[in-house]
Design an enzyme around this catalytic site. Structure first.
Site, PDB file in Angstrom:
ATOM      1  CG  ASP A 185       2.255 -34.191  18.570  1.00  0.00           C
ATOM      2  OD1 ASP A 185       1.885 -35.013  19.425  1.00  0.00           O
ATOM      3  OD2 ASP A 185       2.669 -33.052  18.839  1.00  0.00           O
ATOM      4  CG  ASP A 222       1.952 -37.971  22.557  1.00  0.00           C
ATOM      5  OD1 ASP A 222       3.176 -37.980  22.664  1.00  0.00           O
ATOM      6  OD2 ASP A 222       1.225 -37.057  22.972  1.00  0.00           O
ATOM      7  CD  GLU A 223       6.120 -35.620  20.391  1.00  0.00           C
ATOM      8  OE1 GLU A 223       6.341 -34.524  19.892  1.00  0.00           O
ATOM      9  OE2 GLU A 223       6.663 -36.030  21.427  1.00  0.00           O
TER      10      GLU A 223
END
Lengths: 401, 85
Positions: free
Chosen positions: A6, A100-101
């Site tokens: 993350d 973003d993960e």
């Protein structure tokens, strides 16, 4: 073992890294210079009370020294793509979860999770000057929770025998699928944490929540069966929406936006060889009220003119232009794969040649190099926001502006 | 303060091993010596691949771009003011 990567305050971190003047300062990334909300903010800004979702005026009120930065979506999608691509050089078992993960299956690796985290974190920092947090656990749910523990730049590994104590340390709302409404309902039932959920029992939970009760019970025991899904899943619908800049837009202006959004939907359907039957229109007003209606065509289509005609009809049925329309969205569903339908038997024009010509021009010179003249009346053009479902490739990839 | 521009500029750059390293550029008849490339990324508009950079002369931050379709460099933005790199 699964790892969840993350990125830390992703957009804000990229802005800090690309402009050394912003380093360590409270900054907030906003969507556009006009009326807008905070997309994300740096940790320095968070410490001073700035939160994602605040209007820029609210944010400046709580933190007058805040620097507002207009987001550059293409910079973020580039960095995200590069990071996700790098992960696949370590193992092919990578599920890109959002911009973003990502979830990474560590089972096939020859090194331990700590070494994996060290390698990935070092690479990302060296190449992009940004940090990420990595959580490792026996499943996606635990790995995701673990990634939030030592943010920013954190690493947390939860072993099998630590699961129960670990999940009991979180509030109910931290669990996937438990929002504030469900949390409130559970609180009213005397359930305030995962230990209470387990004590309540699987059968009783199933009685109240049906199938979802079993899911809740399993999560309270730290069980989550879904693996990192690297396969491209088929989509059920294609949709775009656009927030209008104008206050009290005229009906004609709404039509212009509807045409633009219909073309965005059609373009994606044509590009990915999909056609659909059901068109859904969503209208949202400035007071955040909204209406939606769907219509199923008697034929499949991928064409802008069909989608636009249907959404125009729906707009005239459900919209109240006097109520200050703020957002318009069009969705095409009931999809059929590997089929592009440009026209039906009642169409007189050779739409196939027209769409093919438009698509080849736009492929060479960029999206909207050629478009409908009335779309030029729209103050906002093109996809301006990164949706949570954004992916670096495939149908969920959108070349945002 | 960030000033947004979109000006064509002349740039001295090193193209080596598939990488572009801008070294200097001319802006308002002044030669700006690039002391550091702070960030680099790539954008695509149709078949045009645009390389973007934020660079600094240790005084200001500049955003510049290079289009592989037109072979043209642009100065896109300046963040003026003192900077200690």
């Amino acid at each position: 073992m699964l790892a969840c990567l993350d990125m830390d305050a992703f957009f804000a971190s990229v802005e800090e890294a690309s402009n050394p003047k912003l380093k360590g300062k409270p900054i907030a990334v906003i969507g556009a210079k006009e009326r807008t909300v905070v997309t994300t903010c740096s940790y320095a800004a968070r410490r001073l009370g700035v939160k994602t979702g605040m209007s820029k005026f609210e944010a400046l009120k709580v933190c007058p020294q805040l620097t507002l930065v207009v987001g550059n979506n293409r910079k973020y999608t580039y960095v995200s793509k590069e990071i996700m691509q790098y992960l696949t050089t370590i193992t092919p078992d990578v599920e890109v979860y959002s911009i973003d993960e990502a979830f990474i299956n560590l089972d096939s690796l020859d090194f331990d999770p700590e070494s994996f985290a060290y390698i990935v974190k070092t690479h990302i920092y060296k190449k992009f000057k940004i940090t990420c947090s990595i959580g490792v656990g026996p499943n996606k749910f635990i790995a995701k929770l673990a990634s939030t523990v030592f943010k920013p730049d954190g690493y947390c590994f939860i072993k099998d025998n630590e699961i129960i104590n670990f999940i009991d340390s979180f509030e109910l709302k931290a669990l996937w699928g438990i929002g504030s409404r469900l949390a409130k309902k559970l609180n009213n039932m005397g359930i305030f944490n995962t230990a209470d959920l387990r004590a309540y029992g699987k059968e009783k939970l199933c009685k109240v929540f049906g199938k979802n009760g079993e899911y809740l019970y399993k999560m309270a025991c730290g069980v989550y069966e879904e693996l990192a899904n690297k396969k491209k899943t088929s989509v059920k619908s294609i949709g775009h929406s656009m927030t209008l800049l104008e206050n009290n837009p005229s009906v004609d202006r709404c039509y212009n936006y509807l045409l633009q959004v219909s073309e965005m939907v059609s373009n994606r359907a044509r590009t990915h060889k999909l056609s659909g039957k059901t068109i859904c229109l969503c209208v949202r007003y400035a007071n955040f009220e909204g209406v939606a209606k769907r219509y199923t065509l008697p034929f499949f289509t991928s064409a802008t003119h069909h989608i636009y005609d249907a959404s125009l009809d729906l707009f005239n049925q459900i919209a109240t232009p006097e109520k200050n329309i703020r957002q318009l969205g069009v969705t095409l569903s009931g999809l059929l794969e590997k089929t592009v339908m440009y026209s039906n038997i009642f169409d007189r024009k050779n739409w196939k040649s027209i769409y093919k010509a438009v698509d080849s021009i736009n492929k060479k010179f960029g999206s909207s190099a050629i478009t409908y003249a009335s779309v030029l009346n729209c103050e906002r053009r093109g996809a301006l926001t990164i949706s949570p479902a954004w992916k670096p490739s495939g149908i969920r990839y959108i070349n945002v502006k | 303060m960030i000033i947004t521009l979109d000006e064509k500029i002349s740039v001295g750059a090193i193209f080596e091993g598939g990488r572009i390293k801008p070294v200097w550029f001319l802006y308002k008849h002044m030669k700006v010596i690039i002391k550091q490339v702070c960030y680099r990324w790539k954008e695509r508009e149709g078949e045009n691949i645009i390389y973007k950079f934020t660079v600094t002369d240790n005084k200001s931050i500049y955003e510049i771009s290079y289009s592989t379709m037109t072979y043209q460099w642009y100065l896109l933005a300046i963040d003026e003011g003192s900077l200690q790199c």
